[in-house]
Design a protein around this motif. Sequence first.
Motif, PDB file in Angstrom:
ATOM      1  N   PHE A 105     -20.359   8.636  28.787  1.00 20.55           N
ATOM      2  CA  PHE A 105     -20.685   9.857  29.536  1.00 20.55           C
ATOM      3  C   PHE A 105     -21.332  10.941  28.679  1.00 20.55           C
ATOM      4  O   PHE A 105     -21.961  11.861  29.204  1.00 20.55           O
ATOM      5  CB  PHE A 105     -19.426  10.414  30.221  1.00 20.55           C
ATOM      6  N   LYS A 106     -21.189  10.836  27.343  1.00 22.53           N
ATOM      7  CA  LYS A 106     -21.761  11.886  26.500  1.00 22.53           C
ATOM      8  C   LYS A 106     -23.288  11.956  26.609  1.00 22.53           C
ATOM      9  O   LYS A 106     -23.889  12.956  26.244  1.00 22.53           O
ATOM     10  CB  LYS A 106     -21.313  11.716  25.057  1.00 22.53           C
ATOM     11  N   SER A 274      -9.111  12.263  28.658  1.00 22.60           N
ATOM     12  CA  SER A 274      -9.506  13.450  27.884  1.00 22.60           C
ATOM     13  C   SER A 274      -9.109  13.390  26.420  1.00 22.60           C
ATOM     14  O   SER A 274      -8.079  12.831  26.059  1.00 22.60           O
ATOM     15  CB  SER A 274      -8.880  14.698  28.523  1.00 22.60           C
ATOM     16  N   GLY A 275      -9.965  14.018  25.589  1.00 22.19           N
ATOM     17  CA  GLY A 275      -9.709  14.123  24.161  1.00 22.19           C
ATOM     18  C   GLY A 275      -9.904  15.556  23.715  1.00 22.19           C
ATOM     19  O   GLY A 275      -8.966  16.309  23.481  1.00 22.19           O
ATOM     20  N   ASN A 276     -11.181  15.963  23.656  1.00 24.29           N
ATOM     21  CA  ASN A 276     -11.501  17.343  23.305  1.00 24.29           C
ATOM     22  C   ASN A 276     -11.550  18.258  24.529  1.00 24.29           C
ATOM     23  O   ASN A 276     -11.765  19.448  24.429  1.00 24.29           O
ATOM     24  CB  ASN A 276     -12.849  17.382  22.589  1.00 24.29           C
ATOM     25  N   PHE A 277     -11.434  17.698  25.699  1.00 24.03           N
ATOM     26  CA  PHE A 277     -11.374  18.414  26.978  1.00 24.03           C
ATOM     27  C   PHE A 277     -12.666  19.121  27.387  1.00 24.03           C
ATOM     28  O   PHE A 277     -12.651  20.031  28.210  1.00 24.03           O
ATOM     29  CB  PHE A 277     -10.183  19.388  26.990  1.00 24.03           C
ATOM     30  N   GLY A 278     -13.801  18.678  26.840  1.00 28.89           N
ATOM     31  CA  GLY A 278     -15.078  19.203  27.300  1.00 28.89           C
ATOM     32  C   GLY A 278     -15.370  18.703  28.716  1.00 28.89           C
ATOM     33  O   GLY A 278     -15.791  19.462  29.595  1.00 28.89           O
ATOM     34  N   ASN A 279     -15.126  17.420  28.932  1.00 28.73           N
ATOM     35  CA  ASN A 279     -15.391  16.827  30.227  1.00 28.73           C
ATOM     36  C   ASN A 279     -14.559  17.521  31.312  1.00 28.73           C
ATOM     37  O   ASN A 279     -15.068  17.911  32.360  1.00 28.73           O
ATOM     38  CB  ASN A 279     -15.058  15.329  30.151  1.00 28.73           C
ATOM     39  N   ALA A 327     -11.984   7.543  21.191  1.00 29.14           N
ATOM     40  CA  ALA A 327     -12.782   8.754  21.407  1.00 29.14           C
ATOM     41  C   ALA A 327     -11.900   9.889  21.950  1.00 29.14           C
ATOM     42  O   ALA A 327     -12.351  11.013  22.119  1.00 29.14           O
ATOM     43  CB  ALA A 327     -13.937   8.483  22.366  1.00 29.14           C
ATOM     44  N   THR A 406     -15.558   6.702  31.590  1.00 27.89           N
ATOM     45  CA  THR A 406     -16.346   7.420  30.583  1.00 27.89           C
ATOM     46  C   THR A 406     -17.146   6.503  29.667  1.00 27.89           C
ATOM     47  O   THR A 406     -18.044   6.971  28.979  1.00 27.89           O
ATOM     48  CB  THR A 406     -15.440   8.335  29.745  1.00 27.89           C
ATOM     49  N   ALA A 407     -16.807   5.226  29.615  1.00 22.72           N
ATOM     50  CA  ALA A 407     -17.601   4.300  28.784  1.00 22.72           C
ATOM     51  C   ALA A 407     -17.653   2.932  29.450  1.00 22.72           C
ATOM     52  O   ALA A 407     -16.749   2.553  30.203  1.00 22.72           O
ATOM     53  CB  ALA A 407     -16.997   4.168  27.392  1.00 22.72           C
TER      54      ALA A 407
HETATM   55  C1  LIG Z   1     -15.687  11.675  24.194  1.00 22.93           C
HETATM   56  C2  LIG Z   1     -15.033  10.677  25.080  1.00 22.93           C
HETATM   57  C3  LIG Z   1     -13.903  10.993  25.871  1.00 22.93           C
HETATM   58  C4  LIG Z   1     -13.217  12.335  25.805  1.00 22.93           C
HETATM   59  O1  LIG Z   1     -13.998  13.356  26.355  1.00 22.93           O
HETATM   60  P1  LIG Z   1     -13.645  14.891  26.057  1.00 22.93           P
HETATM   61  O2  LIG Z   1     -14.723  15.669  26.689  1.00 22.93           O
HETATM   62  O3  LIG Z   1     -13.645  15.005  24.547  1.00 22.93           O
HETATM   63  O4  LIG Z   1     -12.294  15.147  26.619  1.00 22.93           O
HETATM   64  C5  LIG Z   1     -13.409  10.043  26.744  1.00 22.93           C
HETATM   65  N1  LIG Z   1     -13.948   8.815  26.810  1.00 22.93           N
HETATM   66  C6  LIG Z   1     -15.010   8.459  26.060  1.00 22.93           C
HETATM   67  C7  LIG Z   1     -15.540   7.080  26.177  1.00 22.93           C
HETATM   68  C8  LIG Z   1     -15.595   9.370  25.169  1.00 22.93           C
HETATM   69  O5  LIG Z   1     -16.645   8.999  24.420  1.00 22.93           O
END
Ligand SMILES: *Cc1c(COP(=O)(O)O)cnc(C)c1O
Length: 453
Positions: A105-106, A274-279, A327, A406-407
């Motif tokens: 998704f990035k 979620s990781g950095n919570f930008g999404n 991620a 997301t991937a």
């Molecule tokens: C970066 C990423 C996330 C986390 O997204 P955030 O915006 O950092 O919460 C989740 N899944 C995948 C595959 C990512 O690359």
Amino acid sequence: MRYFSTRNKAEGVSFAQAALTGLAPEGGLFVPEAIPPYPESVRASLGTMDFHDIAFETIKPYVRGEIPHPVLEDMVHAAYPFTAPLVPVGDRLVLELFHGPTAAFKDFGARFMARAFAYLRRGEEKPLHILVATSGDTGGAVAAGFYGVEGIKVTVLYPQGRVSPLQERQIAGLGGNIQAIAVEGSFDDCQRLVKTAFRDQDIQKREALSSANSINIARLIPQSIYYAAAAGKAFAGKTDPVQAGSPWAAPGAASPGTWSLLKPGQAITFCVPSGNFGNLTAGMYAMKMGAPIRGFIAATNVNKTIPDYLLSGLYEPRSSQATISNAMDVGAPSNFERMTAQWSLEELRRVLQGVWVHDEATRRIIQEVYKTQGYFLDPHTGVAWQGFNQLRRSCSLGVPVGILATAHPAKFAETVEPLTDLVPVPPSLQQVMEREPVAQIIPADISALLEVL
Ligand SMILES: *Cc1c(COP(=O)(O)O)cnc(C)c1O
């Protein structure tokens, strides 16, 4: 639109300044002074509008007066030759965010940011030089996002021998305006070299350096687009047809069209790995703009700083733990500062529930969804799927639920395939594997880096 730092509400800056500087001077993150509502005519037709029209309408108010409409129109078409299909899988909807060139998704954020940078710096003599250190994934998305964008040169540093063959080809297989440097050292060495280069007087005089990191507001805003598009569709009672590159076990396995749980007029709940919570923050923006969203589930792996915060009200950042959804291995999510600058804890709790998932449960669900549905989940999407399962009984969430995928699972084949069968590789990743990686190899030493820059 003016943008303020989360740490200094006194002085606003333009979109261009916020985007091109990335981080505010005192270390804060930029947030818009207000989240602009969609005009009623747009809000009412999100379910029928073309993806690019939604992209245009979503970004427009944030760049008003700085990017002219025809330019923005071209930009969203150039950035998104792919879309985000919403497809039924079993008892829920999956929002497939992996149809871009790096199959994650990035791409949505990075590809808009690249084109915005190029436009905002038009007429400048020096090309913008973006310097990034990567442990693997970010480098590929940034490289692909900026590839071929005029007036911008990108240098990616990665630890030699410590990224996957696919990641190395994503970073070092493009050539053109993308320079790849394999550092004989760790990711920390790469980061240290980049930070030192940013402080070097000579290079500062010679080049216009920038970092294009993940907290950039120009990466965040475009991530609202797919939430608005998907929420609009679900509210209209519609889903998308299966696309090429969708991870079904067999072409006949998908059965959209027979999905009867979706009724028009229902607002969707999104479950966001979620990781950095930008999404997730971008999803909150889409909701505030007026997209028909009922709420969110923040699903994390054992790095559960935010689910803990939502329960206890205490923010306790910690060091990250390694998981199969790597991620999302973030112990101190940078967008927490952005979320809490714009919403109180009570407001957050009203629309957001947290949940966290063990690797073991993630593995189990990947296996189960494959067996019962014939659909492959990547480990990050697996966290979201399982997170909803864990919450479902204890909360009032209903249909429809949208899982953000997301991937693409083929990116994490080494984790997924032992649990399933062979994952079909989408065309985007097949092309990447055919590339020949070309990188300059340097010791983890600043003079070696300055020499090749
Ligand atoms: C970066 C990423 C996330 C986390 O997204 P955030 O915006 O950092 O919460 C989740 N899944 C995948 C595959 C990512 O690359």
